[in-house]
Design a protein around this motif. Structure first.
Motif, mmCIF file in Angstrom:
data_model
loop_
_atom_site.group_PDB
_atom_site.id
_atom_site.type_symbol
_atom_site.label_atom_id
_atom_site.label_comp_id
_atom_site.label_asym_id
_atom_site.label_seq_id
_atom_site.Cartn_x
_atom_site.Cartn_y
_atom_site.Cartn_z
ATOM 1 N N LEU A 87 0.853 -1.238 0.061
ATOM 2 C CA LEU A 87 0.065 -0.076 0.102
ATOM 3 C C LEU A 87 0.764 1.186 0.139
ATOM 4 O O LEU A 87 0.371 2.292 0.273
ATOM 5 N N GLY A 88 2.264 0.832 0.041
ATOM 6 C CA GLY A 88 2.978 2.223 -0.160
ATOM 7 C C GLY A 88 3.157 2.991 1.185
ATOM 8 O O GLY A 88 3.529 4.144 1.340
ATOM 9 N N ILE A 89 2.621 2.261 2.549
ATOM 10 C CA ILE A 89 3.136 2.890 3.551
ATOM 11 C C ILE A 89 4.012 3.259 4.111
ATOM 12 O O ILE A 89 4.305 4.378 4.605
ATOM 13 N N LYS A 90 5.083 2.401 3.837
ATOM 14 C CA LYS A 90 6.443 2.595 4.260
ATOM 15 C C LYS A 90 7.098 3.980 3.483
ATOM 16 O O LYS A 90 7.815 4.610 4.165
ATOM 17 N N GLY A 91 6.886 3.856 2.203
ATOM 18 C CA GLY A 91 7.108 4.714 1.282
ATOM 19 C C GLY A 91 6.934 6.105 1.728
ATOM 20 O O GLY A 91 7.641 7.296 1.678
ATOM 21 N N ARG A 92 5.582 6.273 2.230
ATOM 22 C CA ARG A 92 5.079 7.637 2.812
ATOM 23 C C ARG A 92 5.972 8.135 3.629
ATOM 24 O O ARG A 92 5.815 9.304 4.202
ATOM 25 N N THR A 93 6.653 7.408 4.661
ATOM 26 C CA THR A 93 7.500 7.989 5.659
ATOM 27 C C THR A 93 8.617 8.764 5.305
ATOM 28 O O THR A 93 8.997 9.547 6.068
ATOM 29 N N LYS A 94 8.826 8.542 4.056
ATOM 30 C CA LYS A 94 10.026 9.328 3.350
ATOM 31 C C LYS A 94 9.527 10.533 2.666
ATOM 32 O O LYS A 94 10.312 11.275 1.827
ATOM 33 N N ASP A 95 8.351 10.503 2.417
ATOM 34 C CA ASP A 95 7.637 11.841 1.616
ATOM 35 C C ASP A 95 7.165 12.719 2.511
ATOM 36 O O ASP A 95 6.302 12.580 3.238
ATOM 37 N N TRP A 130 2.836 7.038 9.767
ATOM 38 C CA TRP A 130 3.512 7.813 11.139
ATOM 39 C C TRP A 130 3.618 6.452 12.238
ATOM 40 O O TRP A 130 4.724 6.423 13.026
ATOM 41 N N ALA A 131 2.611 5.787 12.341
ATOM 42 C CA ALA A 131 2.767 4.731 13.312
ATOM 43 C C ALA A 131 3.779 3.618 12.922
ATOM 44 O O ALA A 131 4.834 3.117 13.688
ATOM 45 N N PHE A 132 3.964 3.397 11.670
ATOM 46 C CA PHE A 132 4.932 2.401 11.133
ATOM 47 C C PHE A 132 6.378 2.828 11.507
ATOM 48 O O PHE A 132 7.237 2.317 11.841
ATOM 49 N N ASN A 133 6.476 4.386 11.343
ATOM 50 C CA ASN A 133 7.830 4.870 11.311
ATOM 51 C C ASN A 133 8.144 4.999 13.046
ATOM 52 O O ASN A 133 9.323 4.827 13.261
ATOM 53 N N ALA A 134 7.097 5.181 14.020
ATOM 54 C CA ALA A 134 7.483 5.300 15.352
ATOM 55 C C ALA A 134 7.801 3.737 15.667
ATOM 56 O O ALA A 134 8.614 3.979 16.773
ATOM 57 N N ALA A 135 7.243 2.942 15.068
ATOM 58 C CA ALA A 135 7.664 1.467 15.536
ATOM 59 C C ALA A 135 8.824 1.085 14.798
ATOM 60 O O ALA A 135 9.339 -0.163 15.277
ATOM 61 N N LYS A 194 11.251 5.459 7.097
ATOM 62 C CA LYS A 194 12.511 6.381 7.052
ATOM 63 C C LYS A 194 13.289 6.298 8.332
ATOM 64 O O LYS A 194 14.555 6.093 8.343
ATOM 65 N N ALA A 195 12.748 5.851 9.455
ATOM 66 C CA ALA A 195 13.517 5.510 10.746
ATOM 67 C C ALA A 195 14.147 4.314 10.561
ATOM 68 O O ALA A 195 15.371 4.176 11.270
ATOM 69 N N TRP A 196 13.788 3.196 10.135
ATOM 70 C CA TRP A 196 14.743 2.002 9.763
ATOM 71 C C TRP A 196 15.991 2.363 9.045
ATOM 72 O O TRP A 196 16.872 1.980 9.288
ATOM 73 N N ASP A 197 15.799 3.222 7.892
ATOM 74 C CA ASP A 197 17.046 3.556 7.132
ATOM 75 C C ASP A 197 17.978 4.256 7.941
ATOM 76 O O ASP A 197 19.194 4.202 7.403
#
Length: 253
Positions: A34-42, A59-64, A70-73
């Motif tokens: 669904l492009g959720i992870k990609g949204r964290t970098k946009d 945002w929740a994915f990035n916080a986790a 983006k947080a993982w990278d």
């Protein structure tokens, strides 16, 4: 009492174990339907209400710190390895500790040993992948060393018995209509644990060699119901020890 397994038999079973774990980790780490992870970098502002909803999930994915965000990278290799231990390993540990609800009976059943072995195997393979070790034979040798206390010679390679049993479906994370579900569904790796437990029946006495909870936690785990908490702490400590042993083995290679 059953005869000890030879290196070839251990390699065959562990090859099947890795064959179950690796594809699941690949799906969980790399897919983003669904492009959720990609949204964290946009950083573009959300437009429609649907976009704002997806941004909230992102945002929740990035916080986790979910892999692919983006947080993982921004994490170091050591931080990523620690994430697998403290997030995924800790969550799976709930499944590992649950049999303690049966009290002393849990100590006599092989289920908890299989689940504990499986959870440690998942974390070890995940951290090996983060350190660039993706060769299946090297991953098998890692599991054999840390979980079975065996040093596998380089010339011992998987035989015909390492193939998946006939009729066993390959690992998929599909929903109805073959539509791929959210790759970070909380039960994805829990389901993998149960599948691993079935596969690891062939390891018999090797299950006793993995890093285990200390005696005090094993004794407390015999108390019905209350033992679940003690079992969780004990198994998580054992998981941390396995991860540290895996790190040392990988660095030595």
């Amino acid at each position: 009492m059953s005869e000890p397994l030879g290196d070839q038999e251990v390699v065959d079973v562990l090859t099947r174990v890795v064959g179950i774990i690796d594809p699941v980790l690949e799906v969980l780490s790399s897919t983003d339907p669904l492009g959720i992870k990609g949204r964290t970098k946009d950083d573009a502002p959300a437009g429609s209400l649907a976009d704002r909803g997806l941004d909230a999930v992102a945002w929740a994915f990035n916080a986790a710190d979910v892999p692919g965000t983006k947080a993982w990278d921004e994490k170091s290799v050591d931080e990523r390895c620690e994430w697998w231990v403290r997030r995924v390993g800790a969550l799976n540990n709930l499944v590992v500790a649950f049999p303690n609800v049966l009290g002393p009976l849990a100590q006599r059943l092989p289920l908890q040993k299989m689940l504990g072995f499986g959870n440690q195997a998942i974390v070890l393979i995940a951290t090996a992948r983060e350190r660039g070790v993706t060769d299946r034979h090297d991953q098998v040798r890692l599991l054999a060393q840390v979980l079975c206390q065996r040093t596998i010679p380089d010339d011992v390679t998987p035989g015909p018995n390492a193939a998946a049993p006939q009729g066993e479906a390959p690992v998929t994370l599909k929903g109805s209509g073959d539509q791929e579900q959210n790759s970070w569904a909380p039960l994805a790796l829990a389901r993998t644990l149960w599948r691993l437990a079935h596969t690891m029946r062939g390891l018999s006495g090797e299950l006793e060699r993995r890093p285990k909870p200390t005696k005090i936690f094993r004794y407390l785990g015999m108390i019905p119901v209350v033992g679940v908490a003690a079992g969780y702490v004990g198994e998580f400590t054992a998981l941390s020890h396995a991860a540290e042993a895996g790190r040392k083995w990988l660095e030595a290679q």
